[in-house]
Design an enzyme around this catalytic site. Sequence first.
Site, PDB file in Angstrom:
ATOM      1  N   ARG A 109       0.855  -1.310  -0.042  1.00 16.39           N
ATOM      2  CA  ARG A 109      -0.124  -0.033  -0.007  1.00 16.39           C
ATOM      3  C   ARG A 109       0.901   1.236  -0.066  1.00 16.39           C
ATOM      4  O   ARG A 109       1.987   1.264   0.362  1.00 16.39           O
ATOM      5  CB  ARG A 109      -0.835  -0.055   1.365  1.00 16.39           C
ATOM      6  CG  ARG A 109      -0.388   0.106   2.543  1.00 16.39           C
ATOM      7  CD  ARG A 109      -1.305  -0.028   3.688  1.00 16.39           C
ATOM      8  NE  ARG A 109      -0.933   0.434   5.036  1.00 16.39           N
ATOM      9  CZ  ARG A 109      -0.581   1.499   5.598  1.00 16.39           C
ATOM     10  NH1 ARG A 109      -0.992   2.655   4.915  1.00 16.39           N
ATOM     11  NH2 ARG A 109      -0.150   1.485   6.918  1.00 16.39           N
ATOM     12  N   GLU A 117       5.125   8.399  -0.300  1.00  5.09           N
ATOM     13  CA  GLU A 117       4.573   7.840  -1.683  1.00  5.09           C
ATOM     14  C   GLU A 117       5.663   7.251  -2.352  1.00  5.09           C
ATOM     15  O   GLU A 117       6.770   7.811  -2.409  1.00  5.09           O
ATOM     16  CB  GLU A 117       3.894   8.797  -2.256  1.00  5.09           C
ATOM     17  CG  GLU A 117       2.545   9.475  -1.580  1.00  5.09           C
ATOM     18  CD  GLU A 117       2.948  10.461  -0.756  1.00  5.09           C
ATOM     19  OE1 GLU A 117       4.059  10.700  -0.362  1.00  5.09           O
ATOM     20  OE2 GLU A 117       1.822  11.290  -0.380  1.00  5.09           O
ATOM     21  N   SER A 118       5.306   6.048  -3.346  1.00  7.65           N
ATOM     22  CA  SER A 118       6.363   5.612  -4.280  1.00  7.65           C
ATOM     23  C   SER A 118       7.526   5.121  -3.591  1.00  7.65           C
ATOM     24  O   SER A 118       8.481   4.882  -4.313  1.00  7.65           O
ATOM     25  CB  SER A 118       6.579   6.629  -5.427  1.00  7.65           C
ATOM     26  OG  SER A 118       5.633   7.299  -6.023  1.00  7.65           O
ATOM     27  N   ARG A 119       7.290   4.744  -2.423  1.00  8.76           N
ATOM     28  CA  ARG A 119       8.543   4.193  -1.694  1.00  8.76           C
ATOM     29  C   ARG A 119       9.654   5.216  -1.549  1.00  8.76           C
ATOM     30  O   ARG A 119      10.964   4.796  -1.053  1.00  8.76           O
ATOM     31  CB  ARG A 119       9.202   2.876  -2.095  1.00  8.76           C
ATOM     32  CG  ARG A 119       8.001   1.638  -2.280  1.00  8.76           C
ATOM     33  CD  ARG A 119       7.611   1.382  -0.515  1.00  8.76           C
ATOM     34  NE  ARG A 119       7.043   0.313  -0.475  1.00  8.76           N
ATOM     35  CZ  ARG A 119       5.450   0.368  -0.227  1.00  8.76           C
ATOM     36  NH1 ARG A 119       4.632   1.478  -0.539  1.00  8.76           N
ATOM     37  NH2 ARG A 119       4.933  -0.816  -0.084  1.00  8.76           N
ATOM     38  N   LEU A 120       9.415   6.193  -1.742  1.00  8.22           N
ATOM     39  CA  LEU A 120      10.594   7.547  -1.608  1.00  8.22           C
ATOM     40  C   LEU A 120      10.438   7.804  -0.041  1.00  8.22           C
ATOM     41  O   LEU A 120      10.161   8.855   0.391  1.00  8.22           O
ATOM     42  CB  LEU A 120      10.262   8.608  -2.480  1.00  8.22           C
ATOM     43  CG  LEU A 120      10.464   8.158  -3.951  1.00  8.22           C
ATOM     44  CD1 LEU A 120      10.001   9.350  -4.897  1.00  8.22           C
ATOM     45  CD2 LEU A 120      11.711   7.670  -4.198  1.00  8.22           C
TER      46      LEU A 120
END
Length: 214
Positions: free
Chosen positions: A10, A190-193
């Site tokens: 997620r 977000e976006s694994r950043l």
Amino acid sequence: MKTDIRNIRREYSRGGLTRKNMSENPFIQFQQWLEEAINAEVNEPTAVIVGTVSEDGRPSTRCVLLKELRDGEFIFYTNYESRKGKQLANSPYISLTFLWHELERQVHVEGIATKVSPEVSDEYFKTRPYKSRIGARISPQSQPISGRMEIMQAFLRESIRFAGHEVKRPENWGGYAVTPNRIEFWQGRESRLHDRFLYTLQSDQSWKIERLAP
């Protein structure tokens, strides 16, 4: 497995971290995050994964509860003859990981563990519920037992023995104080950043703060 766990993920979007919002003192930062976790009523906000190392260099982890922050130390209690107690007697190097899913946050701590004084352990032991004190006295933690009946019978015998009397702390049970030299704060993004800030203890006892790549 019937479920394809490769697709379980997620997005994290609850917040972010910036350097200007980080305290110069990691303990102040941790206390702030812990208070926020408690106020947000996250599940088990003081739960912490404790990592130790065996004599042959193999890592071992388990979950305990943080019980105090005192003078720049993280304090938890356990049986000194447990697996983690024996490993810490051999090597004091330790890691702590706090994970607050609801806030999409983690804190990773590395440092040295030392036993707290008997007086500090006694002070805390007296605050524990009666049954927890009895359990601490009779449990040969981490050792094989014949079955649940064995431990229940030992619990009953000790409860009768101390009925109407103060339950004293056993000598093989007490606290560890973890003095950290590395503390990382992790905020999911977000976006694994993800945002990650690392505090590293310097020789002059100041803390160096760096942003890490996600």
